[in-house]
Write an enzyme that holds these catalytic residues in place. Structure first.
Site, PDB file in Angstrom:
ATOM      1  N   GLU A  86     -11.640  23.161  14.329  1.00 41.31           N
ATOM      2  CA  GLU A  86     -11.236  21.894  14.539  1.00 41.31           C
ATOM      3  C   GLU A  86     -11.819  21.740  16.278  1.00 41.31           C
ATOM      4  O   GLU A  86     -11.367  22.720  16.936  1.00 41.31           O
ATOM      5  CB  GLU A  86      -9.902  21.515  14.670  1.00 41.31           C
ATOM      6  CG  GLU A  86      -9.638  20.733  13.014  1.00 41.31           C
ATOM      7  CD  GLU A  86      -8.205  20.348  13.228  1.00 41.31           C
ATOM      8  OE1 GLU A  86      -7.730  19.767  14.000  1.00 41.31           O
ATOM      9  OE2 GLU A  86      -7.649  20.417  11.952  1.00 41.31           O
ATOM     10  N   ASP A  95     -10.289  26.775   9.005  1.00 42.38           N
ATOM     11  CA  ASP A  95     -10.691  25.538   9.521  1.00 42.38           C
ATOM     12  C   ASP A  95     -11.361  25.913  11.141  1.00 42.38           C
ATOM     13  O   ASP A  95     -10.907  26.852  11.800  1.00 42.38           O
ATOM     14  CB  ASP A  95      -9.339  25.183  10.206  1.00 42.38           C
ATOM     15  CG  ASP A  95      -8.694  24.275   8.940  1.00 42.38           C
ATOM     16  OD1 ASP A  95      -9.394  23.795   8.204  1.00 42.38           O
ATOM     17  OD2 ASP A  95      -7.505  24.032   9.121  1.00 42.38           O
ATOM     18  N   GLU A 141      -7.795  27.204   3.039  1.00 42.93           N
ATOM     19  CA  GLU A 141      -8.667  26.532   3.860  1.00 42.93           C
ATOM     20  C   GLU A 141      -9.087  27.226   5.188  1.00 42.93           C
ATOM     21  O   GLU A 141      -8.028  28.177   5.498  1.00 42.93           O
ATOM     22  CB  GLU A 141      -7.549  25.247   4.365  1.00 42.93           C
ATOM     23  CG  GLU A 141      -8.468  24.117   5.120  1.00 42.93           C
ATOM     24  CD  GLU A 141      -7.459  23.010   5.428  1.00 42.93           C
ATOM     25  OE1 GLU A 141      -6.931  22.383   4.391  1.00 42.93           O
ATOM     26  OE2 GLU A 141      -7.477  22.697   6.535  1.00 42.93           O
TER      27      GLU A 141
END
Ligand SMILES: *[C@@H]1O[C@H](CO)[C@@H](O)[C@H](O)[C@H]1NC(C)=O
Ligand SMILES: *[C@@H]1O[C@H](CO)[C@@H](O)[C@H](O)[C@H]1NC(C)=O
Length: 273
Positions: free
Chosen positions: A110, A108, A106
């Site tokens: 955010e 990411d 993953e």
């Protein structure tokens, strides 16, 4: 006969060339209908008009999210986002690449909202073979809610680079030679969601979401995927920009958080560069 032949030929040519123009147009412009599925949130996620814009929203009942129809295996992925404006405390806009399965990879981004006038936190992480705990956080050098900004991931077999408006903010190099797994074997899909995380996102849950401001909304446009080509592991301009970001805009780095790693830092923190 011959005149009808000509008119048919002309009509055919027109159809073919219009078709090619259309194909060229679609290939050049974002069409969220073609590239993404709205996956949850009822009608809270919306693709607007001709498909060039997507919005996610969040209210007291639910957030919303979308994912790419295709999987990607390396490349450069750009998207422009405009984040929840005003009092966005407790809201989280996640924007990430992820593979499927238990030992997933993953990459990411955010975005953690904040009370009006206070800065967002840009949180990043890299999971390899199911293990994350590689958080780095940044403040942006602009207001990410007043306009669209471009958030990009460059992913090659050698390196992952996170970029904001073309400025690299984080690199994760392939250190398999030092025993650090690198996301390389699984294709990944692109996901995004807008959800409520007021149990932890703002000052450990002290600041609650102000639902009188709902629905909260984040917007997306100008999605683009292309080949990343071969990126040199080391590049002077990239390194200088990265140093500027780290010096002036980084607020958290797992590689300097000794409390979290009493038995020593993860191996990728020990290698320089
Ligand atoms: C919100 O702003 C305050 C004050 O600048 C800051 O300490 C806090 O980390 C911010 N919260 C988030 C979630 O970014
Ligand atoms: C070096 O990095 C900069 C900034 O990311 C980029 O614009 C440039 O094309 C790169 N140069 C090479 C040789 O890759």
């Amino acid at each position: 006969m011959s005149s009808s032949f000509y008119s048919q030929a002309i009509t055919f040519t027109l159809i073919v060339s219009t078709h090619f123009l259309l194909v060229a147009y679609i290939a050049g412009a974002t069409n969220f209908y073609n590239d993404f599925d709205l996956t949850w949130g009822g009608g809270r996620g919306k693709i607007a008009g001709p498909g060039n814009m997507l919005t996610l929203s969040l209210d007291r009942v639910s957030g919303s999210g979308f994912q790419s129809k295709k999987e990607y295996h390396f490349g450069r992925i750009d998207m422009q986002l405009k984040l929840v404006a005003g009092n966005s405390a407790g809201t989280v806009t996640a924007y990430y690449l992820s593979s499927q399965g238990v030992n997933h990879d993953e990459i990411d981004f955010e975005f953690l909202g904040n009370t009006t006038g206070e800065p967002y936190t840009l949180h990043t992480n890299v999971y390899t073979q199911g293990k994350g705990e590689r958080e780095q956080q940044f403040r942006m050098w602009f207001d990410p809610t007043s306009d669209f900004h471009t958030y990009s991931i460059i992913w090659t077999p050698q390196i992952i680079v996170f970029l904001v408006d073309d400025t690299p903010i984080r690199e994760f190099k392939n250190r398999e030679a030092s025993g650090v797994p690198f996301p390389k074997n699984h294709p990944m899909r692109l996901y995004s969601s807008l959800w409520n995380a007021d149990e932890w996102a703002t000052r450990g849950g002290l600041v609650k979401t102000d639902w009188s401001r709902a629905p909260f909304m984040a917007s997306y446009r100008n999605f683009n995927v292309r080949s990343a080509g071969v990126l040199p592991q080391s590049n002077m301009t990239r390194r200088q920009k990265l140093r500027w970001v780290r010096r002036n805009h980084m607020i958290y780095n797992y590689c300097t958080d000794a409390k979290r790693f009493p038995r020593g830092f993860p191996p990728e923190c020990k290698v320089r560069g």
